[in-house]
Design a protein around this motif. Structure first.
Motif, PDB file in Angstrom:
ATOM      1  N   ALA A  89       0.949  -1.131  -0.138  1.00  9.71           N
ATOM      2  CA  ALA A  89       0.049  -0.033  -0.160  1.00  9.71           C
ATOM      3  C   ALA A  89       0.874   1.086   0.021  1.00  9.71           C
ATOM      4  CB  ALA A  89      -0.801  -0.088   1.323  1.00  9.71           C
ATOM      5  N   ARG A  90       1.654   1.381   0.967  1.00  8.00           N
ATOM      6  CA  ARG A  90       2.822   2.671   0.808  1.00  8.00           C
ATOM      7  C   ARG A  90       3.557   2.439  -0.517  1.00  8.00           C
ATOM      8  NH1 ARG A  90       2.100   4.731   5.492  1.00  8.00           N
ATOM      9  NH2 ARG A  90       1.996   3.443   7.388  1.00  8.00           N
ATOM     10  N   ALA A  91       3.871   1.493  -1.050  1.00 10.02           N
ATOM     11  CA  ALA A  91       4.615   1.555  -2.424  1.00 10.02           C
ATOM     12  C   ALA A  91       3.797   2.081  -3.556  1.00 10.02           C
ATOM     13  CB  ALA A  91       4.960   0.171  -3.016  1.00 10.02           C
ATOM     14  N   LEU A  92       2.398   1.825  -3.527  1.00 11.00           N
ATOM     15  CA  LEU A  92       1.507   2.442  -4.334  1.00 11.00           C
ATOM     16  C   LEU A  92       0.907   3.774  -4.001  1.00 11.00           C
ATOM     17  CD1 LEU A  92      -1.183  -0.792  -4.519  1.00 11.00           C
ATOM     18  CD2 LEU A  92       0.315  -0.085  -6.360  1.00 11.00           C
ATOM     19  N   LEU A  93       0.901   4.065  -2.723  1.00 13.47           N
ATOM     20  CA  LEU A  93       0.328   5.449  -2.391  1.00 13.47           C
ATOM     21  C   LEU A  93       1.415   6.570  -1.896  1.00 13.47           C
ATOM     22  CD1 LEU A  93      -3.062   4.175  -0.695  1.00 13.47           C
ATOM     23  CD2 LEU A  93      -2.965   4.916  -3.130  1.00 13.47           C
ATOM     24  N   GLY A  94       2.522   5.787  -1.566  1.00 16.42           N
ATOM     25  CA  GLY A  94       3.554   6.679  -0.893  1.00 16.42           C
ATOM     26  C   GLY A  94       3.566   6.879   0.615  1.00 16.42           C
ATOM     27  N   PRO A  95       4.667   7.302   1.176  1.00 15.96           N
ATOM     28  CA  PRO A  95       4.917   7.039   2.372  1.00 15.96           C
ATOM     29  C   PRO A  95       3.846   7.640   3.391  1.00 15.96           C
ATOM     30  CG  PRO A  95       6.399   8.711   1.566  1.00 15.96           C
ATOM     31  CD  PRO A  95       5.709   8.038   0.486  1.00 15.96           C
ATOM     32  N   VAL A 128      -5.138   1.458   7.278  1.00 18.60           N
ATOM     33  CA  VAL A 128      -5.758   0.765   8.284  1.00 18.60           C
ATOM     34  C   VAL A 128      -6.434  -0.485   8.190  1.00 18.60           C
ATOM     35  CG1 VAL A 128      -7.141   3.196   8.873  1.00 18.60           C
ATOM     36  CG2 VAL A 128      -8.091   1.564   7.504  1.00 18.60           C
ATOM     37  N   PRO A 129      -6.583  -1.392   9.305  1.00 17.34           N
ATOM     38  CA  PRO A 129      -7.082  -2.801   9.033  1.00 17.34           C
ATOM     39  C   PRO A 129      -8.065  -2.808   8.566  1.00 17.34           C
ATOM     40  CG  PRO A 129      -6.797  -2.354  11.341  1.00 17.34           C
ATOM     41  CD  PRO A 129      -6.408  -1.091  10.613  1.00 17.34           C
ATOM     42  N   HIS A 130      -8.455  -3.983   7.752  1.00 13.99           N
ATOM     43  CA  HIS A 130      -9.805  -4.103   7.087  1.00 13.99           C
ATOM     44  C   HIS A 130     -10.472  -5.182   7.965  1.00 13.99           C
ATOM     45  CE1 HIS A 130     -12.860  -6.039   4.444  1.00 13.99           C
ATOM     46  NE2 HIS A 130     -12.788  -4.828   3.738  1.00 13.99           N
ATOM     47  N   VAL A 160      -5.478  -5.170   4.427  1.00 13.91           N
ATOM     48  CA  VAL A 160      -5.509  -3.490   4.902  1.00 13.91           C
ATOM     49  C   VAL A 160      -6.027  -2.744   3.698  1.00 13.91           C
ATOM     50  CG1 VAL A 160      -3.585  -3.775   6.176  1.00 13.91           C
ATOM     51  CG2 VAL A 160      -3.211  -3.063   3.769  1.00 13.91           C
ATOM     52  N   LEU A 161      -6.491  -1.503   4.218  1.00 16.77           N
ATOM     53  CA  LEU A 161      -6.894  -0.314   3.241  1.00 16.77           C
ATOM     54  C   LEU A 161      -6.118   0.834   3.391  1.00 16.77           C
ATOM     55  CD1 LEU A 161     -10.790  -0.253   4.111  1.00 16.77           C
ATOM     56  CD2 LEU A 161      -9.656  -1.314   2.139  1.00 16.77           C
ATOM     57  N   GLY A 162      -5.505   1.217   2.246  1.00 19.25           N
ATOM     58  CA  GLY A 162      -4.782   2.433   2.217  1.00 19.25           C
ATOM     59  C   GLY A 162      -5.462   3.572   1.633  1.00 19.25           C
ATOM     60  N   SER A 163      -5.078   4.949   1.944  1.00 23.27           N
ATOM     61  CA  SER A 163      -5.471   5.954   1.537  1.00 23.27           C
ATOM     62  C   SER A 163      -4.757   7.166   1.465  1.00 23.27           C
ATOM     63  CB  SER A 163      -6.946   6.189   1.914  1.00 23.27           C
ATOM     64  OG  SER A 163      -6.974   6.599   3.220  1.00 23.27           O
ATOM     65  N   ILE A 164      -4.896   8.137   0.382  1.00 29.95           N
ATOM     66  CA  ILE A 164      -4.332   9.423   0.437  1.00 29.95           C
ATOM     67  C   ILE A 164      -5.281  10.177   0.086  1.00 29.95           C
ATOM     68  CG2 ILE A 164      -1.873   8.671   0.475  1.00 29.95           C
ATOM     69  CD1 ILE A 164      -1.972   9.518  -2.572  1.00 29.95           C
ATOM     70  N   PRO A 165      -5.232  11.493   0.044  1.00 26.34           N
ATOM     71  CA  PRO A 165      -6.392  12.421  -0.507  1.00 26.34           C
ATOM     72  C   PRO A 165      -6.467  12.181  -1.916  1.00 26.34           C
ATOM     73  CG  PRO A 165      -5.129  13.764   0.976  1.00 26.34           C
ATOM     74  CD  PRO A 165      -4.476  12.533   0.988  1.00 26.34           C
ATOM     75  N   GLY A 166      -7.670  11.692  -2.312  1.00 23.63           N
ATOM     76  CA  GLY A 166      -7.794  11.482  -4.036  1.00 23.63           C
ATOM     77  C   GLY A 166      -7.573  10.000  -4.352  1.00 23.63           C
ATOM     78  N   ARG A 167      -7.003   9.288  -3.561  1.00 22.22           N
ATOM     79  CA  ARG A 167      -6.788   7.796  -3.876  1.00 22.22           C
ATOM     80  C   ARG A 167      -6.885   6.853  -2.809  1.00 22.22           C
ATOM     81  NH1 ARG A 167      -0.902   7.476  -6.178  1.00 22.22           N
ATOM     82  NH2 ARG A 167      -1.722   5.082  -7.027  1.00 22.22           N
ATOM     83  N   ARG A 168      -7.200   5.626  -3.158  1.00 30.99           N
ATOM     84  CA  ARG A 168      -7.075   4.551  -2.051  1.00 30.99           C
ATOM     85  C   ARG A 168      -6.828   3.341  -2.675  1.00 30.99           C
ATOM     86  NH1 ARG A 168     -11.585   1.307  -0.371  1.00 30.99           N
ATOM     87  NH2 ARG A 168     -13.057   1.106  -2.329  1.00 30.99           N
TER      88      ARG A 168
END
Length: 65
Positions: free
Chosen positions: A13-19, A24-26, A31-39
């Motif tokens: 998730a960090r590789a896809l979205l950045g550091p 958060v756990p699912h 896990v689910l990963g998010s940054i503003p505008g992407r998840r």
């Protein structure tokens, strides 16, 4: 063993979205990963669905008589 899986999914998730991604756990595992505008959904059900999809249409023969 599950902790290692979660660690690996978190790293992905960090590789896809950045550091700065919020991870958060699912409820169903993974896990689910998010940054503003992407998840990204790296829950165990989503990972399993993608793995089955990658096998192609022939995998359906496993469930047909």
């Amino acid at each position: 063993a599950y902790e290692a899986i979660v660690d690996s999914l978190t790293a992905r998730a960090r590789a896809l979205l950045g550091p700065d991604a919020v991870i958060v756990p699912h409820a169903d595992g993974g896990v689910l990963g998010s940054i503003p505008g992407r998840r990204c959904d790296l829950s165990l059900p989503a990972v399993a669905d993608r793995a089955l999809d990658a096998l192609g249409p022939d995998v359906e023969q496993l469930w047909t008589p």
